[in-house]
Design a protein around this motif. Structure first.
Motif, PDB file in Angstrom:
ATOM      1  N   VAL A   1     -13.593  -3.781  -5.299  1.00 56.76           N
ATOM      2  CA  VAL A   1     -14.239  -2.702  -4.544  1.00 56.76           C
ATOM      3  C   VAL A   1     -13.452  -2.411  -3.273  1.00 56.76           C
ATOM      4  O   VAL A   1     -13.141  -1.258  -2.955  1.00 56.76           O
ATOM      5  N   TRP A   2     -13.116  -3.470  -2.549  1.00 51.99           N
ATOM      6  CA  TRP A   2     -12.362  -3.327  -1.288  1.00 51.99           C
ATOM      7  C   TRP A   2     -10.986  -2.732  -1.537  1.00 51.99           C
ATOM      8  O   TRP A   2     -10.559  -1.779  -0.864  1.00 51.99           O
ATOM      9  N   LEU A   3     -10.284  -3.249  -2.545  1.00 57.20           N
ATOM     10  CA  LEU A   3      -8.914  -2.826  -2.801  1.00 57.20           C
ATOM     11  C   LEU A   3      -8.864  -1.408  -3.357  1.00 57.20           C
ATOM     12  O   LEU A   3      -7.968  -0.625  -3.012  1.00 57.20           O
ATOM     13  N   SER A   4      -9.828  -1.043  -4.196  1.00 57.59           N
ATOM     14  CA  SER A   4      -9.853   0.315  -4.761  1.00 57.59           C
ATOM     15  C   SER A   4      -9.986   1.357  -3.664  1.00 57.59           C
ATOM     16  O   SER A   4      -9.340   2.417  -3.703  1.00 57.59           O
ATOM     17  N   GLN A   5     -10.816   1.075  -2.672  1.00 56.43           N
ATOM     18  CA  GLN A   5     -10.986   2.017  -1.566  1.00 56.43           C
ATOM     19  C   GLN A   5      -9.692   2.166  -0.770  1.00 56.43           C
ATOM     20  O   GLN A   5      -9.315   3.276  -0.380  1.00 56.43           O
ATOM     21  N   LEU A   6      -9.015   1.058  -0.532  1.00 53.43           N
ATOM     22  CA  LEU A   6      -7.773   1.109   0.234  1.00 53.43           C
ATOM     23  C   LEU A   6      -6.659   1.803  -0.551  1.00 53.43           C
ATOM     24  O   LEU A   6      -5.866   2.562   0.015  1.00 53.43           O
ATOM     25  N   LEU A   7      -6.589   1.542  -1.849  1.00 52.16           N
ATOM     26  CA  LEU A   7      -5.620   2.251  -2.683  1.00 52.16           C
ATOM     27  C   LEU A   7      -5.841   3.754  -2.597  1.00 52.16           C
ATOM     28  O   LEU A   7      -4.901   4.539  -2.452  1.00 52.16           O
ATOM     29  N   SER A   8      -7.101   4.160  -2.683  1.00 59.98           N
ATOM     30  CA  SER A   8      -7.437   5.585  -2.625  1.00 59.98           C
ATOM     31  C   SER A   8      -7.044   6.199  -1.280  1.00 59.98           C
ATOM     32  O   SER A   8      -6.516   7.322  -1.231  1.00 59.98           O
ATOM     33  N   LEU A   9      -7.277   5.465  -0.198  1.00 62.08           N
ATOM     34  CA  LEU A   9      -6.917   5.972   1.128  1.00 62.08           C
ATOM     35  C   LEU A   9      -5.419   6.197   1.267  1.00 62.08           C
ATOM     36  O   LEU A   9      -4.979   7.067   2.025  1.00 62.08           O
ATOM     37  N   GLU A  10      -4.633   5.405   0.529  1.00 63.42           N
ATOM     38  CA  GLU A  10      -3.173   5.553   0.560  1.00 63.42           C
ATOM     39  C   GLU A  10      -2.666   6.524  -0.506  1.00 63.42           C
ATOM     40  O   GLU A  10      -1.456   6.722  -0.641  1.00 63.42           O
ATOM     41  N   GLY A  11      -3.596   7.109  -1.267  1.00 62.73           N
ATOM     42  CA  GLY A  11      -3.209   8.097  -2.267  1.00 62.73           C
ATOM     43  C   GLY A  11      -2.845   7.524  -3.619  1.00 62.73           C
ATOM     44  O   GLY A  11      -2.184   8.198  -4.422  1.00 62.73           O
ATOM     45  N   TYR A  12      -3.276   6.279  -3.910  1.00 60.10           N
ATOM     46  CA  TYR A  12      -2.969   5.637  -5.182  1.00 60.10           C
ATOM     47  C   TYR A  12      -4.227   5.429  -6.007  1.00 60.10           C
ATOM     48  O   TYR A  12      -5.324   5.233  -5.465  1.00 60.10           O
ATOM     49  N   ASP A  13      -4.048   5.447  -7.324  1.00 58.36           N
ATOM     50  CA  ASP A  13      -5.105   5.079  -8.252  1.00 58.36           C
ATOM     51  C   ASP A  13      -4.842   3.667  -8.751  1.00 58.36           C
ATOM     52  O   ASP A  13      -3.697   3.195  -8.730  1.00 58.36           O
ATOM     53  N   ARG A  14      -5.884   2.982  -9.212  1.00 63.46           N
ATOM     54  CA  ARG A  14      -5.687   1.628  -9.730  1.00 63.46           C
ATOM     55  C   ARG A  14      -4.682   1.591 -10.863  1.00 63.46           C
ATOM     56  O   ARG A  14      -3.971   0.605 -11.046  1.00 63.46           O
ATOM     57  N   SER A  15      -4.593   2.665 -11.608  1.00 65.42           N
ATOM     58  CA  SER A  15      -3.683   2.706 -12.756  1.00 65.42           C
ATOM     59  C   SER A  15      -2.218   2.667 -12.338  1.00 65.42           C
ATOM     60  O   SER A  15      -1.341   2.412 -13.166  1.00 65.42           O
ATOM     61  N   ALA A  16      -1.943   2.890 -11.040  1.00 70.30           N
ATOM     62  CA  ALA A  16      -0.561   2.818 -10.558  1.00 70.30           C
ATOM     63  C   ALA A  16      -0.035   1.389 -10.600  1.00 70.30           C
ATOM     64  O   ALA A  16       1.172   1.162 -10.658  1.00 70.30           O
ATOM     65  N   VAL A  17      -0.939   0.413 -10.565  1.00 71.66           N
ATOM     66  CA  VAL A  17      -0.549  -1.001 -10.599  1.00 71.66           C
ATOM     67  C   VAL A  17      -0.371  -1.436 -12.044  1.00 71.66           C
ATOM     68  O   VAL A  17      -1.308  -1.377 -12.844  1.00 71.66           O
ATOM     69  N   THR A  18       0.824  -1.859 -12.391  1.00 73.96           N
ATOM     70  CA  THR A  18       1.124  -2.271 -13.764  1.00 73.96           C
ATOM     71  C   THR A  18       1.455  -3.749 -13.888  1.00 73.96           C
ATOM     72  O   THR A  18       1.604  -4.265 -14.996  1.00 73.96           O
TER      73      THR A  18
END
Length: 260
Positions: free
Chosen positions: A41-58
């Motif tokens: 939950v915490w990391l998803s919000q921060l990824l979004s704030l930086e313009g990334y989606d979780r799917s960017a992490v491979t």
């Protein structure tokens, strides 16, 4: 994109790494009880704030000195990033350098990762100083072998011990004293001098002893969040590289993929 996770005694640092470059980084207080769902939950919000989606992490690599935190970080990688976490120091991600010490199995992941990155980025014999919960000094020879080191209390631990043990001493913020004088005229100034200049004296004294014992030129590399605190008041550092641990994780992950 690689998610590199450095789980230390005080903080867990998450960093997005792409083509060897750190694109974003975040930190959260270390709590072995924190679940994978809470991290997500915490990391998803921060990824979004930086313009990334979780799917960017491979891909995910984890280095930890807190064994109890590992399981939930592995679950985080599998459940939310659909990746099996590579564990620093294990399997295809073994350290890959000689541990010329009496207890090689006791070396912390953060210290090993710092040495991997420092040796890759600098030639010759090195002293790597990491300012974290503890302050560690690593001696790395020109071949990349670990020859030993020093573990000292971190500056925050030193201050905490002083304030806890002395009932009348106040809690102070760690900062450079406003004056260069080492004669304090009040309690708070005296504490600042003792903690700050005393710590610099320890750093300079230990580096001088290491150099004298080795007898060869040694390049001094500082890392860790508190390294910049001392930068302006000592000449002992040749360079400060705050992201050595994350860079070591990225290098180790790349090495682990070469056989796949």
């Amino acid at each position: 994109m690689l998610l590199a996770v450095d789980a230390g005694n005080t903080n867990v640092v998450f960093a997005l790494v792409e083509d060897g470059e750190i694109r974003a980084r975040w930190r959260i207080a270390t709590d072995p009880r924190r679940t994978a769902d809470e991290y997500a939950v915490w990391l998803s919000q921060l990824l979004s704030l930086e313009g990334y989606d979780r799917s960017a992490v491979t891909a995910v690599i984890v280095g930890t000195v807190v064994p109890r935190a590992l399981h939930n970080l592995q679950v985080l990688a599998g459940k939310y990033f659909k990746a099996e976490a590579v564990i620093a120091g294990q399997g295809g991600a073994e350290w890959g350098f000689q541990l010329d010490v009496e207890e090689p199995g006791s070396l912390g992941a953060d210290r090993a990762l710092n040495m991997i990155a420092a040796h890759a980025r600098h030639e010759g014999d090195l002293i790597v100083i990491d300012f974290g919960t503890a302050t560690t000094f690593e001696l790395v020879d020109y071949s990349g072998a670990y020859k030993g080191g020093i573990i000292a209390p971190g500056i925050n631990l030193s201050l905490d011990a002083l304030v806890t043990a002395a009932a009348k001493l106040p809690r102070i913020a760690i900062s450079a004293p406003e004056s260069g004088s080492v004669i304090g005229r009040n309690t708070v100034d005296q504490m600042h001098i003792g903690i700050y200049w005393g710590y610099i004296a320890m750093i300079e004294g230990l580096v001088a002893r290491l150099k004298a014992e080795v007898g060869r030129p040694l390049k001094v590399i500082a890392t860790g969040g508190l390294a910049v605190l001392f930068e302006k008041h000592t000449t002992v550092f040749d360079t400060i590289e705050p992201d050595l641990t994350i860079q070591g994780l990225a290098m180790l992950w790349q090495r682990s993929q070469q056989g796949n």
